[in-house]
Scaffold this active site. Structure first.
Site, PDB file in Angstrom:
ATOM      1  N   CYS A 100      -2.890   0.947   9.505  1.00 37.73           N
ATOM      2  CA  CYS A 100      -3.907  -0.014   9.058  1.00 37.73           C
ATOM      3  C   CYS A 100      -4.973  -0.297  10.114  1.00 37.73           C
ATOM      4  O   CYS A 100      -6.109  -0.643   9.788  1.00 37.73           O
ATOM      5  CB  CYS A 100      -3.276  -1.346   8.697  1.00 37.73           C
ATOM      6  SG  CYS A 100      -1.669  -1.234   7.945  1.00 37.73           S
ATOM      7  N   HIS A 142       0.840  -1.197   0.000  1.00 36.60           N
ATOM      8  CA  HIS A 142       0.000   0.000   0.000  1.00 36.60           C
ATOM      9  C   HIS A 142       0.884   1.260   0.000  1.00 36.60           C
ATOM     10  O   HIS A 142       2.040   1.211   0.425  1.00 36.60           O
ATOM     11  CB  HIS A 142      -0.851   0.052   1.274  1.00 36.60           C
ATOM     12  CG  HIS A 142      -2.005  -0.902   1.285  1.00 36.60           C
ATOM     13  ND1 HIS A 142      -2.219  -1.784   2.308  1.00 36.60           N
ATOM     14  CD2 HIS A 142      -3.036  -1.071   0.419  1.00 36.60           C
ATOM     15  CE1 HIS A 142      -3.325  -2.484   2.068  1.00 36.60           C
ATOM     16  NE2 HIS A 142      -3.836  -2.069   0.924  1.00 36.60           N
TER      17      HIS A 142
HETATM   18  C1  CIR Z   1      -3.763  -7.479   3.764  1.00 40.26           C
HETATM   19  O1  CIR Z   1      -2.926  -8.047   3.054  1.00 40.26           O
HETATM   20  O2  CIR Z   1      -4.757  -6.928   3.292  1.00 40.26           O
HETATM   21  C2  CIR Z   1      -3.540  -7.470   5.273  1.00 40.26           C
HETATM   22  N1  CIR Z   1      -2.921  -8.686   5.656  1.00 40.26           N
HETATM   23  C3  CIR Z   1      -2.720  -6.274   5.685  1.00 40.26           C
HETATM   24  C4  CIR Z   1      -3.424  -4.968   5.452  1.00 40.26           C
HETATM   25  C5  CIR Z   1      -2.590  -3.797   5.809  1.00 40.26           C
HETATM   26  N2  CIR Z   1      -3.341  -2.598   5.695  1.00 40.26           N
HETATM   27  C6  CIR Z   1      -2.830  -1.419   5.409  1.00 40.26           C
HETATM   28  O3  CIR Z   1      -1.653  -1.288   5.108  1.00 40.26           O
HETATM   29  N3  CIR Z   1      -3.650  -0.392   5.406  1.00 40.26           N
END
Ligand code: CIR
Length: 258
Positions: free
Chosen positions: A253, A166
């Site tokens: 996140c 991201h």
């Molecule tokens: C994913 O791969 O979607 C989750 N394991 C981690 C999400 C991380 N979110 C973020 O960076 N906003």
């Protein structure tokens, strides 16, 4: 600079161990430890003067504690995402009810298929929003997102990503023109006018910090990043995110801040 009043988080479930990961070599997250780290995260946020709404865990969605990906919340509007990861797609619809407690119907916009977008790809800098074109956020998602922003008095621009999951995996805006940058973002033209704080390669995970009302939450265990943020004049709180890191998650996140 916009102070935050509210934060939304969702408790991790036991299914956290099945979250999507690009780093299986780090092992699976430990649920008990993840819960304790979540408690400490909420406590740190409260110390920054925000009111925290804590949602119940959703076992059917292993990654659902990463609420940032489900919506983008601004002072004018809320934009409900359409996550690019198939297993996460329905998480957004579970956020709508909570968003409606804070935003009027006419302030809420929705990203719809074939557009995909995840909030982790969005970085707010005042009234402008950078959106990462990534494996999770596609061109149509960017187009819909920028149109929604413009409808509510904001602007947006696209940043193509090369390596990271991201946009905010490698960037954090700390207000006062200070930008934390790691890896591929150190040289990008779009960010040339910021006062950059460069994260050393061995601490790249710690680029994912959050500014909350002039305090910066920093992941525990990254001394160079911590010292650099303190040297820039910020109060800091360290929060251990080791269990979330195992499934590519971090401080930003885990919450929606507005
Ligand atoms: C994913 O791969 O979607 C989750 N394991 C981690 C999400 C991380 N979110 C973020 O960076 N906003």
């Amino acid at each position: 600079m916009q102070l935050f009043h509210h934060v939304i988080v969702r408790r991790p479930g036991k299914s956290l161990s099945e979250g999507i990961t690009s780093a299986p070599e780090l092992g699976k997250p430990n649920y008990e430890k993840a819960l304790k780290q979540h408690d400490a995260y909420i406590e740190a946020l409260k110390q920054c003067g925000v009111e925290v709404t804590v949602l119940d865990a959703m076992e059917e969605f292993p990654d659902s504690c990463f609420v940032e990906d489900t919506a983008v919340v601004t002072k004018n509007c809320a934009i409900i995402s359409n996550p690019g990861a198939e297993s996460r797609r329905k998480e957004s619809s579970h956020m709508i009810e909570t968003i409606k407690k804070f935003y009027r119907e006419d302030q809420i916009e929705y990203i719809t298929a074939p557009g995909t977008m995840e909030g982790g790809d969005v970085m707010m800098v005042g009234n402008h929003f950078y959106i990462g074109l990534s494996a999770r956020t596609n061109e149509e998602g960017c187009r819909q997102f920028i149109a929604a922003l413009e409808k509510h008095g904001h602007t947006g621009s696209i940043v193509p990503l090369e390596k990271v999951l991201h946009l905010k995996t490698g960037l954090a805006y700390l207000e006062n023109n200070h930008l934390l940058v790691a890896g591929e973002f150190c040289q990008k033209e779009e960010f040339a006018s910021f006062d950059k704080i460069e994260i050393s390669a061995d601490e790249s995970y710690s680029a994912n910090c959050i500014w909350v009302n002039d305090t910066v939450l920093v992941p525990a265990g990254y001394p160079k990043t911590l010292a650099a943020i303190q040297a820039a004049g910020y109060r800091t709180i360290e929060v251990d995110t080791s269990e979330y890191r195992k499934i590519d998650g971090g401080l930003s996140c885990l919450s929606l801040r507005f």
